[in-house]
Scaffold this motif. Structure first.
Motif, PDB file in Angstrom:
ATOM      1  N   SER A   1      12.488   2.836  -0.713  1.00  0.00           N
ATOM      2  CA  SER A   1      13.323   4.033  -0.597  1.00  0.00           C
ATOM      3  C   SER A   1      14.592   3.673   0.154  1.00  0.00           C
ATOM      4  O   SER A   1      14.603   2.738   0.960  1.00  0.00           O
ATOM      5  N   PRO A   2      15.693   4.400  -0.064  1.00  0.00           N
ATOM      6  CA  PRO A   2      16.934   4.116   0.669  1.00  0.00           C
ATOM      7  C   PRO A   2      16.721   4.162   2.177  1.00  0.00           C
ATOM      8  O   PRO A   2      17.327   3.403   2.924  1.00  0.00           O
TER       9      PRO A   2
ATOM     10  N   ALA B   1       0.817  -1.220   0.000  1.00  0.00           N
ATOM     11  CA  ALA B   1       0.000   0.000   0.000  1.00  0.00           C
ATOM     12  C   ALA B   1       0.845   1.261   0.000  1.00  0.00           C
ATOM     13  O   ALA B   1       0.403   2.311  -0.486  1.00  0.00           O
ATOM     14  N   GLY B   2       2.055   1.168   0.537  1.00  0.00           N
ATOM     15  CA  GLY B   2       2.880   2.363   0.745  1.00  0.00           C
ATOM     16  C   GLY B   2       2.693   2.835   2.171  1.00  0.00           C
ATOM     17  O   GLY B   2       1.655   3.407   2.506  1.00  0.00           O
ATOM     18  N   ALA B   3       3.685   2.579   3.018  1.00  0.00           N
ATOM     19  CA  ALA B   3       3.530   2.825   4.447  1.00  0.00           C
ATOM     20  C   ALA B   3       3.494   4.310   4.779  1.00  0.00           C
ATOM     21  O   ALA B   3       4.164   5.126   4.148  1.00  0.00           O
ATOM     22  N   TYR B   4       2.679   4.645   5.787  1.00  0.00           N
ATOM     23  CA  TYR B   4       2.668   5.996   6.362  1.00  0.00           C
ATOM     24  C   TYR B   4       3.616   6.067   7.558  1.00  0.00           C
ATOM     25  O   TYR B   4       4.350   7.027   7.720  1.00  0.00           O
ATOM     26  N   ASN B   5       3.581   5.027   8.389  1.00  0.00           N
ATOM     27  CA  ASN B   5       4.374   5.005   9.616  1.00  0.00           C
ATOM     28  C   ASN B   5       5.705   4.309   9.330  1.00  0.00           C
ATOM     29  O   ASN B   5       5.832   3.095   9.471  1.00  0.00           O
ATOM     30  N   LEU B   6       6.703   5.089   8.919  1.00  0.00           N
ATOM     31  CA  LEU B   6       7.985   4.508   8.530  1.00  0.00           C
ATOM     32  C   LEU B   6       8.706   3.882   9.713  1.00  0.00           C
ATOM     33  O   LEU B   6       9.437   2.899   9.563  1.00  0.00           O
ATOM     34  N   LYS B   7       8.509   4.437  10.900  1.00  0.00           N
ATOM     35  CA  LYS B   7       9.134   3.867  12.095  1.00  0.00           C
ATOM     36  C   LYS B   7       8.609   2.465  12.349  1.00  0.00           C
ATOM     37  O   LYS B   7       9.378   1.534  12.633  1.00  0.00           O
ATOM     38  N   ALA B   8       7.290   2.289  12.227  1.00  0.00           N
ATOM     39  CA  ALA B   8       6.693   0.963  12.413  1.00  0.00           C
ATOM     40  C   ALA B   8       7.150   0.006  11.322  1.00  0.00           C
ATOM     41  O   ALA B   8       7.412  -1.180  11.577  1.00  0.00           O
ATOM     42  N   GLN B   9       7.268   0.502  10.108  1.00  0.00           N
ATOM     43  CA  GLN B   9       7.721  -0.312   8.977  1.00  0.00           C
ATOM     44  C   GLN B   9       9.129  -0.849   9.230  1.00  0.00           C
ATOM     45  O   GLN B   9       9.398  -2.042   9.045  1.00  0.00           O
TER      46      GLN B   9
END
Length: 416
Positions: free
Chosen positions: A289-290, A64-72
């Motif tokens: 993304s990097p 989906a494309g994550a919003y919460n990058l920390k959780a990802q």
């Protein structure tokens, strides 16, 4: 030669992982996108350092494309560190797909799963349909890493499905469809044409079975199995005779979301890819993304999972069902960390007393308890194990992902 061009075009659509139908007429209307984004945020916020790492959630986030990058990042790190000895073949397949969708190398997890599937066989010639869910996940994961090496396993699996007479539930049928569609699309050049015919024959039978579960309102099976079914019907090279109205299904799901039916993170993970126009076949095409590839820093402030206090759970197993020869009602006290998942309670009880021995089956919701004290569920007899806290059912026996703080747990062998 026009037919040949159309044939090639249909293969390109299938290989891309998602049909044109799911990307256009079956897409979420722009006015409804905030609704979908809302349940995605709810799912992502369930990821914490103390929660059991759920690969299905990471796959849904990445598709989906994550919003919460920390959780990802945290979930990716947790799954990279997971011990394969503790995983079923279905869980291992999901973990490999989750790491693949995160642009991470699953390492030796692939070779371990390959060996396990080479030795896999159903428990009986007419094993219940749920027994094929985990192996379907495994074949899908292996197909995406190396379809040529997976071909002999997939061929044996397909022949087993043909010989099995148990009716498939929607979840198992959908996952088997995704796995065999992956193989159908990736049959190595020069392989026998009979492989494609075999996969096509099995896919046709499974998809026809799924189509019989499409209700007049568009729901396929039930609202929670509809997500995987949408994925399967949108990519299968063998569409069912009964035409599927994808828009009707999408509209009904959106209506169910409005009514708050999708609040459990696992149920959201199952439906989210279809709402975003993706399927599990898109996992290898996810771009990262990097920043995503940076190893996360585990939270150091505040109490960690090891500081959680213990609770004593009074756990009872009960079978008073007539017609089942072994009747029992046994209770045991076990001490576990507060917020543990049900699986931890069951494992501790089993360690203390072999009478509390249990077995699980992999499903789209996670591990479901299928047997306790050698008394197993039976679809033909409509029997199953129901877990209760007081009189409140606990997620139909889902053992591995749902944390709880209940002090009294009862497992009743019952009929529906």
């Amino acid at each position: 030669m026009a037919w040949f061009a159309l044939y090639l075009l249909s293969l390109l659509w299938a290989t891309a992982g998602t049909s044109t139908q799911s990307r256009s007429s079956c897409s979420v209307p722009s006015a409804q996108e905030p609704l979908v984004n809302g349940i995605q945020v709810l799912m992502e916020n369930s990821v914490t350092s103390s929660a059991y790492p759920n690969p299905s959630i990471l796959i849904a986030m990445n598709l989906a494309g994550a919003y919460n990058l920390k959780a990802q990042k945290l979930l990716t790190y947790q799954l990279m560190s997971s011990d394969t000895n503790d995983l079923t073949i279905g869980q291992l397949g999901l973990t490999i797909m989750a790491l693949t969708s995160s642009c991470r190398d699953p390492g030796d997890k692939v070779s371990i799963l390959q060996r396990q599937m080479e030795n896999w066989a159903p428990s009986s010639p007419n094993a219940e349909a749920s027994a094929f869910y985990g192996p379907s996940l495994a074949i899908l994961a292996l197909c995406q890493k190396n379809s040529e090496a997976t071909l002999p396993i997939a061929v044996r699996f397909a022949k087993t499905l043909l010989a099995n007479s148990s009716p498939f539930n929607v979840d198992t049928g959908a996952m088997a469809t995704l796995a065999l569609t992956c193989m159908y699309n990736k049959i190595p050049v020069g392989s026998e044409e009979g492989y494609r015919a075999l996969f096509g024959q099995v896919l046709k039978a499974i998809v026809e079975n799924i189509s019989t579960k499409i209700k007049d309102n568009g729901i396929i099976g039930d609202i929670y199995s509809t997500g995987l079914a949408m994925q399967a019907l949108s990519v299968t090279p063998q569409p069912p005779k009964k035409e599927w109205n994808c828009k009707k299904t999408m509209d009904m799901i959106l209506d169910e979301i409005k009514q708050g039916k999708f609040h459990n993170p696992m149920s959201i993970a199952q439906i989210l890819p279809s709402l975003k126009g993706k399927t599990y076949l898109d996992v290898p095409q996810v771009t990262c993304s990097p920043d995503h590839e940076v190893q996360p820093t585990l939270p150091s402030n505040g109490p960690g999972p090891t500081s959680a206090s213990n609770i004593t759970v009074i756990y009872t197993i009960n079978n008073q069902l007539r017609g089942v020869e072994l009747l029992f009602n046994e209770t045991i006290n076990v001490s576990v960390k507060s917020g543990s998942v049900l699986l931890v309670v069951l494992e501790e009880a089993q360690r203390k007393n072999p009478m509390f021995k249990f077995e699980t089956t992999m499903t789209s919701w996670g591990l479901v308890v299928s047997s306790i004290n050698n008394i197993a569920e039976n679809v033909n007899h409509k029997t199953y194990w129901q877990f209760l806290s007081g009189i409140t059912p606990l997620n139909e026996g889902v053992a591995d992902y749902i944390p709880f703080n209940h002090e009294h747990i009862t497992a009743n062998f019952t009929q529906y």
